[in-house]
Design an enzyme around this catalytic site. Structure first.
Site, mmCIF file in Angstrom:
data_model
loop_
_atom_site.group_PDB
_atom_site.id
_atom_site.type_symbol
_atom_site.label_atom_id
_atom_site.label_comp_id
_atom_site.label_asym_id
_atom_site.label_seq_id
_atom_site.Cartn_x
_atom_site.Cartn_y
_atom_site.Cartn_z
ATOM 1 N N HIS A 298 16.681 35.205 -15.676
ATOM 2 C CA HIS A 298 16.861 35.681 -17.008
ATOM 3 C C HIS A 298 18.297 35.211 -17.499
ATOM 4 O O HIS A 298 18.728 36.092 -18.310
ATOM 5 C CB HIS A 298 16.569 37.169 -17.029
ATOM 6 C CG HIS A 298 15.376 37.598 -16.956
ATOM 7 N ND1 HIS A 298 14.351 37.528 -17.826
ATOM 8 C CD2 HIS A 298 14.846 38.226 -15.525
ATOM 9 C CE1 HIS A 298 13.370 37.872 -17.062
ATOM 10 N NE2 HIS A 298 13.392 38.502 -15.650
ATOM 11 N N ASN B 95 8.883 42.230 -19.712
ATOM 12 C CA ASN B 95 8.535 40.830 -20.116
ATOM 13 C C ASN B 95 7.669 41.016 -21.225
ATOM 14 O O ASN B 95 7.034 41.803 -21.775
ATOM 15 C CB ASN B 95 7.809 40.130 -18.850
ATOM 16 C CG ASN B 95 8.893 39.883 -17.725
ATOM 17 O OD1 ASN B 95 9.846 39.531 -17.890
ATOM 18 N ND2 ASN B 95 8.457 39.981 -16.664
#
Length: 485
Positions: A54, A127
Site C-alpha cells: 500500500h 480494500n
C-alpha cells in the site's frame, strides 16, 4: 508588505540562501557553514521507509453521517444517533507497487478509514474487494514477496505470481475478482470499499453480532479495460490522485453509503461458510445489507507527506461497541499494522496531527522515545495505579468476549458445510455476463501464458476448472492459444 525572514532550524536569520560559505572567492567550502550543513543533512533525511504494501496512496478528509438507527447492534457512540457527524480521514492505495508506481494498474485498492470519534480513533482498514487471496497471516509475507519485484530481475515476474497462486487454491475467488471488470477502477471515487474482514459489534445489553462493512460508491462503479488503463498510465501515472484532488477542489465531493451485514453471534458456528474466512463472502440472500450512513470527502490534505504518507491506520484501534472476530487474517493485522508504523514513523507516530485523536484527548502513561511531544509535567506520574488522580481504567469492556476451546497448536480453519476454495469463485463467474467472462478469461490468460513452468500452469488451470468446468476450459484454451503465437 515586508517578507517573512528565512531562518535556520534553531530560528536564527539566514543571511544568504544562494551562496555557500567558502575560503575566499572560488575557494573550498567551510565546515562552519551551519546553514549549508543543516540544509543538506535535513534533505538527506526527508524520506522515511515507504510502506512495504500500500505504498502508493492518496488521501482526503471528510465526515461520516449516521442516517439509520443501528443501536440495536452496537453501543459505539459515533453510531449512536441519526444525524450525528464524525470527522474522518481516508487513504486509498494500490497494494503491490512502490511509492512511485502508477495508479491505473490491475491491483486491489486499499480503503483505509479513520473515524475521529469522541471515544478515540476508530480505524477501519479494508480494500475495494470483499475478499482477499489468503486466509492465514502466516502466508502474507510469502504472498507479498511473490507479487513484488523479483530480487534478481528487479521486476514483477509472472512465474512468481502464478507459482504462489498455484499453491494457494483459496486465492481463486480473489483472482476472479481481480481479473474481472472491476480489477482496474477508473478512479478512487468510482469504486466500492469493504471492511473485508468480519468484525464484532456489541450493543448496550452486551449482545454480540458479527458484521461486514460495505461502502457503496454514490458516483457509480466505473472501471477501465487493460487497454484503457495502459493508455491512461502513459498520459498521467498519477491519474487517481489527480482525479480525487481535482474533484474535491471543484466542490464535487465524493460520497459512499455504508451498509452492514449483521449476523447474530450464535449463528456463526453453524453457518454454511466459515464466517471468519477472508476468502469468503456472506451472500446477501442470507444476510441482507442494512444501511448505516454516508461518508463524504470534502477537504484535501494541505501536505501529502505530513497527512497521507505519515497517516497510520491500525485495525486494533477500536472503540466501545466494536471489536475483533476470530478472523485469522484480522488477528494477524492487529499486530502487524501497528508494528509497521512503529518502524516507519516511530513509537510516537500517534502524536502526529493526522493520527492524533481530534474529538477527545489521549491520556496514558506512554513516555519518551524518539520525537516525544507529550511527556507530562512534574505533577504527572508515569506509572499506574497511583495516588495522584492519574488516568485509570474503566472496567468496561470495549466488546463482548470471544469463546475459545480446544488445544493449542497449528490448526487449519474449522470446516463448514459449504467450505471449499472454489465454490464462491464459481458463483462469481456464473454471475458474469458473456462479455464480462470474455474479458476475465483474456486477463487471466495474458498473465498465466507468460509462466515458464507447465506444472504451475496446470495447477492454476485445475483451480479454475474446480470453480466451474467451463471457466477452466476457457482459460486453458486461451492460454494455449497465446502460447502458440
Amino acid at each position: 508588505m515586508s517578507k517573512r525572514v528565512l531562518t535556520t532550524e534553531s530560528g536564527a536569520p539566514v543571511a544568504d540562501n544562494q551562496n555557500s560559505a567558502t575560503a575566499g572567492v572560488g575557494g573550498p567550502l567551510l565546515l562552519q557553514d551551519q546553514h549549508l550543513l543543516e540544509k543538506l543533512a535535513r534533505f538527506n533525511r526527508e524520506r522515511i521507509p515507504e510502506r512495504v504494501v500500500h505504498a502508493r496512496g492518496s488521501g482526503a478528509y471528510g465526515y461520516f453521517e449516521v442516517t439509520d438507527d443501528v443501536t440495536a447492534y452496537t453501543k459505539a457512540n459515533f453510531l449512536g444517533e441519526v444525524g450525528k457527524k464524525t470527522e474522518t480521514f481516508i487513504r486509498f492505495s494500490t497494494v503491490a507497487d512502490s511509492l512511485g508506481g502508477a495508479d491505473a494498474v490491475r491491483d486491489p485498492r486499499g480503503f483505509a478509514l479513520k473515524f475521529y470519534t469522541e471515544e478515540g480513533n476508530y480505524d477501519l482498514v479494508g480494500n475495494n474487494t470483499p475478499v482477499f487471496f489468503i486466509k492465514d497471516p502466516i502466508k502474507f509475507p510469502d504472498f507479498i514477496h511473490s507479487q513484488k519485484r523479483d530480487p534478481f530481475t528487479g521486476k514483477q515476474e509472472a512465474d512468481n505470481v502464478w507459482d504462489f497462486w498455484a499453491h494457494a487454491p483459496e486465492a481463486t475467488h480473489q483472482i476472479t475478482w481481480l481479473m474481472g471488470d472491476r480489477g482496474i477502477p477508473a478512479s478512487y471515487r468510482h469504486m466500492n470499499g469493504y471492511g473485508s474482514h468480519t468484525y464484532q459489534w456489541t450493543n448496550e445489553a452486551g449482545e454480540a453480532f458479527f458484521v461486514k462493512y460495505h461502502f457503496k460508491t454514490n458516483q457509480g462503479i466505473r472501471s477501465l479495460s487493460a487497454e484503457q488503463a495502459a493508455e491512461l498510465v502513459g498520459k498521467d501515472a498519477n491519474s487517481h490522485q489527480t482525479d480525487l484532488l481535482q474533484a474535491i477542489e471543484r466542490g464535487v465531493n465524493p460520497s459512499w453509503t455504508l451498509y452492514v451485514q449483521v449476523m447474530p453471534a450464535a449463528e456463526a458456528a453453524d453457518y454454511r461458510f466459515n464466517p471468519f474466512d477472508l476468502t469468503k463472502v456472506w451472500p446477501h440472500s442470507d444476510y441482507p445489507l442494512q444501511r448505516v450512513g454516508r461518508l463524504v470527502l470534502d477537504r484535501n490534505p494541505e501536505n501529502v507527506f505530513a497527512e497521507v504518507e505519515q497517516a497510520a491506520f491500525s485495525p486494533n484501534n477500536f472503540v466501545p461497541g466494536i471489536g475483533p472476530s476470530p478472523d485469522k487474517m484480522l488477528q494477524g493485522r492487529l499486530f502487524a499494522y501497528a508494528d509497521a508504523h512503529r518502524y516507519r514513523l516511530g513509537v510516537n507516530h500517534t502524536l502526529l496531527p493526522v493520527n492524533a485523536p481530534k474529538a477527545t484527548t489521549a491520556q496514558n502513561y506512554g513516555r519518551d522515545g524518539a520525537m516525544a511531544l507529550r511527556n507530562g509535567s512534574r505533577h504527572d506520574k508515569n506509572y499506574e495505579p497511583n495516588s495522584y488522580q492519574g488516568p485509570a481504567q474503566t472496567d468496561a469492556a470495549l466488546s463482548a468476549p470471544l469463546a475459545i476451546h480446544g488445544w493449542t497448536g497449528t490448526h487449519e480453519a474449522p470446516a463448514h458445510t459449504k467450505d471449499d476454495d472454489f465454490f464462491q469463485a464459481g458463483e462469481l463467474y456464473r454471475l458474469m455476463s458473456e462479455d464480462e467472462k470474455k474479458r476475465l478469461i483474456a486477463n487471466i490468460a495474458g498473465g498465466l501464458s507468460q509462466v515458464s513452468r507447465e506444472d504451475v500452469i496446470e495447477k492454476n488451470l485445475a483451480h479454475f476448472a474446480a470453480a466451474d468446468p467451463e471457466y477452466g476450459k476457457r482459460v486453458a484454451e486461451a492460454v494455449e492459444a497465446l502460447r502458440e503465437d
